[in-house]
Design a protein around this motif. Structure first.
Motif, PDB file in Angstrom:
ATOM      1  N   LEU A   1       0.822  -1.207   0.000  1.00 30.40           N
ATOM      2  CA  LEU A   1       0.000   0.000   0.000  1.00 30.40           C
ATOM      3  C   LEU A   1       0.862   1.266   0.000  1.00 30.40           C
ATOM      4  N   LEU A   2       1.955   1.255   0.737  1.00 32.77           N
ATOM      5  CA  LEU A   2       2.863   2.404   0.743  1.00 32.77           C
ATOM      6  C   LEU A   2       3.520   2.615  -0.627  1.00 32.77           C
ATOM      7  N   ILE A   3       3.909   1.540  -1.269  1.00 31.26           N
ATOM      8  CA  ILE A   3       4.518   1.635  -2.599  1.00 31.26           C
ATOM      9  C   ILE A   3       3.501   2.156  -3.616  1.00 31.26           C
ATOM     10  N   VAL A   4       2.281   1.662  -3.550  1.00 35.58           N
ATOM     11  CA  VAL A   4       1.233   2.118  -4.470  1.00 35.58           C
ATOM     12  C   VAL A   4       0.931   3.594  -4.231  1.00 35.58           C
ATOM     13  N   ALA A   5       0.844   4.011  -2.974  1.00 40.09           N
ATOM     14  CA  ALA A   5       0.583   5.420  -2.665  1.00 40.09           C
ATOM     15  C   ALA A   5       1.708   6.302  -3.196  1.00 40.09           C
ATOM     16  N   TYR A   6       2.951   5.885  -3.022  1.00 36.80           N
ATOM     17  CA  TYR A   6       4.099   6.653  -3.537  1.00 36.80           C
ATOM     18  C   TYR A   6       4.021   6.774  -5.058  1.00 36.80           C
ATOM     19  N   GLU A   7       3.731   5.687  -5.728  1.00 36.33           N
ATOM     20  CA  GLU A   7       3.660   5.699  -7.185  1.00 36.33           C
ATOM     21  C   GLU A   7       2.524   6.582  -7.690  1.00 36.33           C
ATOM     22  N   VAL A   8       1.376   6.531  -7.034  1.00 36.90           N
ATOM     23  CA  VAL A   8       0.252   7.378  -7.453  1.00 36.90           C
ATOM     24  C   VAL A   8       0.617   8.841  -7.291  1.00 36.90           C
ATOM     25  N   ILE A   9       1.227   9.173  -6.166  1.00 40.05           N
ATOM     26  CA  ILE A   9       1.591  10.568  -5.916  1.00 40.05           C
ATOM     27  C   ILE A   9       2.674  11.024  -6.884  1.00 40.05           C
TER      28      ILE A   9
END
Length: 92
Positions: free
Chosen positions: A20-28
């Motif tokens: 979830l942290l990796i996905v959030a970083y990528e989206v941002i």
């Protein structure tokens, strides 16, 4: 019972949190920041599309470089030289 909870949190919860942290970083960094850079560069009369591409390709480093080289923003109020009294006279 407690060791089972610890194993559950280590094997299931930790990887889910990491994903979830990796996905959030990528989206941002790959969607929201380039959109903001495009809009900000357009306000500053820069090559907005190319700055957006640059920040998309170089992520955080590209954002830092953009923030360092961008010029100050031009405001509309600098071109208006009407004082309060003149405005009142014009509106009457």
């Amino acid at each position: 019972m407690i060791p089972l909870l610890l194993v559950w949190s280590d094997l299931v919860i930790a990887p889910i949190t990491a994903v979830l942290l990796i996905v959030a970083y990528e989206v941002i960094m790959d969607i929201l920041v380039p959109i903001w850079v495009y809009k900000d560069a357009k306000k500053r009369d820069m090559e907005a599309f190319w700055w957006m591409v640059f920040v998309f390709l170089f992520d955080f480093l590209g954002l830092i470089i953009y923030l360092l080289v961008r010029p100050g923003i031009k405001t509309q109020s600098q071109s208006i030289n009407i004082t309060g009294n003149e405005w009142l006279e014009q509106s009457s």
